[in-house]
Design an enzyme around this catalytic site. Structure first.
Site, short mmCIF file in Angstrom:
data_model
loop_
_atom_site.label_atom_id
_atom_site.label_comp_id
_atom_site.label_asym_id
_atom_site.label_seq_id
_atom_site.Cartn_x
_atom_site.Cartn_y
_atom_site.Cartn_z
N TYR A 1 45.62 37.46 24.55
CA TYR A 1 44.64 38.48 23.66
C TYR A 1 44.76 39.77 24.49
CZ TYR A 1 42.50 34.98 20.53
OH TYR A 1 42.44 34.21 19.51
N LYS B 1 49.64 23.56 27.73
CA LYS B 1 50.99 23.33 27.27
C LYS B 1 51.67 23.32 28.64
CE LYS B 1 54.08 22.72 24.02
NZ LYS B 1 54.25 21.51 23.65
N ASP C 1 48.97 20.21 22.18
CA ASP C 1 49.56 19.81 20.61
C ASP C 1 49.00 18.24 20.12
OD1 ASP C 1 51.38 18.67 22.76
OD2 ASP C 1 53.02 19.38 21.72
N ASP D 1 40.65 29.25 20.54
CA ASP D 1 40.34 29.81 19.08
C ASP D 1 40.85 28.79 18.25
OD1 ASP D 1 39.78 31.79 17.39
OD2 ASP D 1 42.09 32.10 17.24
N ASP E 1 38.38 26.25 15.66
CA ASP E 1 38.17 26.11 14.24
C ASP E 1 38.43 24.70 13.75
OD1 ASP E 1 37.52 28.80 14.08
OD2 ASP E 1 39.02 29.20 12.38
C1 IPM Z 1 38.50 37.81 15.08
C2 IPM Z 1 39.27 37.33 16.35
C3 IPM Z 1 39.68 38.49 17.22
C4 IPM Z 1 38.55 36.12 16.96
C5 IPM Z 1 39.37 35.51 18.23
O1 IPM Z 1 40.39 35.28 17.89
O2 IPM Z 1 38.69 35.28 19.20
C6 IPM Z 1 38.04 34.99 16.30
O3 IPM Z 1 39.04 34.27 15.51
C7 IPM Z 1 37.16 34.10 17.00
O4 IPM Z 1 37.23 33.07 16.81
O5 IPM Z 1 36.13 34.62 17.61
MG MG Z 2 38.60 32.23 15.73
#
Ligand code: IPM
Ligand code: MG
Ligand code: NAD
Length: 370
Positions: free
Chosen positions: A142, A191, A224, A249, A253
């Site tokens: 990032y 990884k 993975d 990240d 999710d």
């Molecule tokens: C919007 C983006 C920059 C952010 C990230 O990747 O950290 C989001 O996906 C998160 O999970 O906070």
């Molecule tokens: Mg995110």
């Protein structure tokens, strides 16, 4: 009694809808607890800031956040902001970097028992899942050097990490593991079979645990196969899941599928540990994005943001009782079978409750609990 300054950053699309829910809940805490007083101050970030000031994050907003006791953010981004050199997301990344919030805690558990039967996973697989992703937040790809494709047909991202960056997050993961009774295992996801940075992570984390936390269990899992385990047998990850910025990240999710919706999970980003770090910065936000597809309809699930408010109380203000009260109120509302016989859920969980309905119900429960 000192007044705690909370900076509120609604952001874009659903951001204002969910942040107002969390603020309402925090105001209820304030109303019921004589020793907590908040002063809220709102600023723009992301696309809203681009539209108003031509930049996704102003110096004034950074200054306000640096002076705050805690910051609560909705979400940034949307398809209408297309300039690659002025993206809403850049505002969020700059804020994280400016605050030095290098540790992002993303707990994944069931906010209520009744959700189990609505999980996309079979109940026997999803039951008892309780882990916290500790995501490194201010390093890795990032923030590495980057070359955009400016017509050359080439682009490049780099993925740097230092021993110092990995050591501090390893220590924070160990601290978190020790807050469990008994202490929780820590699983490092990387990884290391391909990436040099992952090999640095593995070596460094192993050294920290061997030298400083020999009583804790440290496990390694390639990212993975961890993604597979997270849906096949997620309890194997119970405890603390330590990983880098990008892997964290993605995997967080994925973890939201276990309780059933991206709208449920909170996060707290910290520059250290309460009581151990001077001038601790704490930014809380749900793990999801600005959901432009459902903005403005009143149907957003506010639970992840409300629970983020609880994390702010716990990790920035040491207000554990009040944090637990918010979590209990959310649980009660989601389990409330008096309405339609299935708990109060928004559309993402198959229900027809509205954002304001859930918020009102949480506030009412909280008033009873506190
Ligand atoms: C919007 C983006 C920059 C952010 C990230 O990747 O950290 C989001 O996906 C998160 O999970 O906070
Ligand atoms: Mg995110
Ligand atoms: N922290 C942040 O500000 C943050 C985090 C992730 C994504 N984003 C940004 O958000 C924008 C949209 O990204 P995306 O669509 O990939 O991800 P998203 O998280 O915004 O949405 C993914 C899906 O989940 C649903 N969803 C998300 N939150 C929900 C909630 N609270 N209640 C009900 N449903 C919810 C959405 O409707 C959508 O269908 C992008 O610009 C992205 O960069 C911002």
């Amino acid at each position: 009694m000192s007044v705690k300054k909370i900076v509120v950053l609604p952001g874009d699309h659903i951001g204002p809808e969910i942040v107002s829910s969390a603020v309402e809940v925090l105001k209820t805490v304030e109303k019921k607890c004589s020793d907590l007083k908040f002063e809220f101050e709102e600023h723009k970030i992301g696309g809203a800031s681009i539209d108003a000031y031509g930049t996704p994050l102003t110096d004034e907003t950074i200054k306000a956040c640096l002076e705050a006791d805690g910051i609560i953010l909705g979400a940034v981004g949307g398809p209408e902001w297309t300039n690659p050199n002025c993206r809403p997301e850049q505002g969020l990344l700059k804020l994280r970097k400016s605050l030095g919030v290098w540790a992002n805690l993303r707990p994944c558990t069931f906010p209520s028992k009744s959700l189990l039967k609505y999980s996309p996973l079979k109940s026997e697989i999803a039951e008892g899942v309780d882990f916290c992703v500790v995501r490194e937040l201010t390093g890795g790809c990032y923030f590495g050097e980057r070359t955009e494709d400016n017509g050359s047909g080439h682009a490049m991202d780099t993925w740097p990490y230092s021993v110092e960056e990995v050591t501090r997050i390893a220590r924070l993961a160990a601290w978190l593991a020790q807050t469990y009774n008994p202490p929780a295992p820590v699983t490092l996801l990387d990884k290391a079979n391909v990436l040099a940075t992952s090999r640095l992570w593995r070596k460094t984390v192993a050294k920290v645990f061997k030298e400083e936390f020999p009583h804790l269990t440290l496990k390694n899992q390639l990212i993975d196969s961890a993604a597979m385990l997270m849906v096949k047998s997620p309890r194997t990850l119970n405890g603390v899941v330590l990983t880098d910025n990008l892997f964290g990240d993605i995997i967080s999710d994925e973890s939201s599928v276990i309780p059933g919706s991206l709208g449920l999970l909170p996060s707290a980003s910290l520059s250290g540990i309460y009581g151990q770090t001077e001038n601790l910065n704490c930014l809380v936000e749900p793990i999801h994005g600005s959901a432009p597809d459902i903005a403005g309809q009143g149907i957003v699930n506010p639970v992840g943001t409300i629970l983020s408010g609880a994390l702010l109380l716990r990790y920035a203000l040491n207000a554990h009782k009040e944090a637990a009260a918010i979590e209990a109120a959310v649980e009660k509302v989601l389990d409330d079978t008096s309405i339609g016989g299935r708990g109060l859920y928004t559309r993402d969980l198959g229900g027809d409750a509205k954002t304001v309905g859930i918020t009102k119900a949480v506030v009412e429960e909280l008033e009873k609990i506190l």
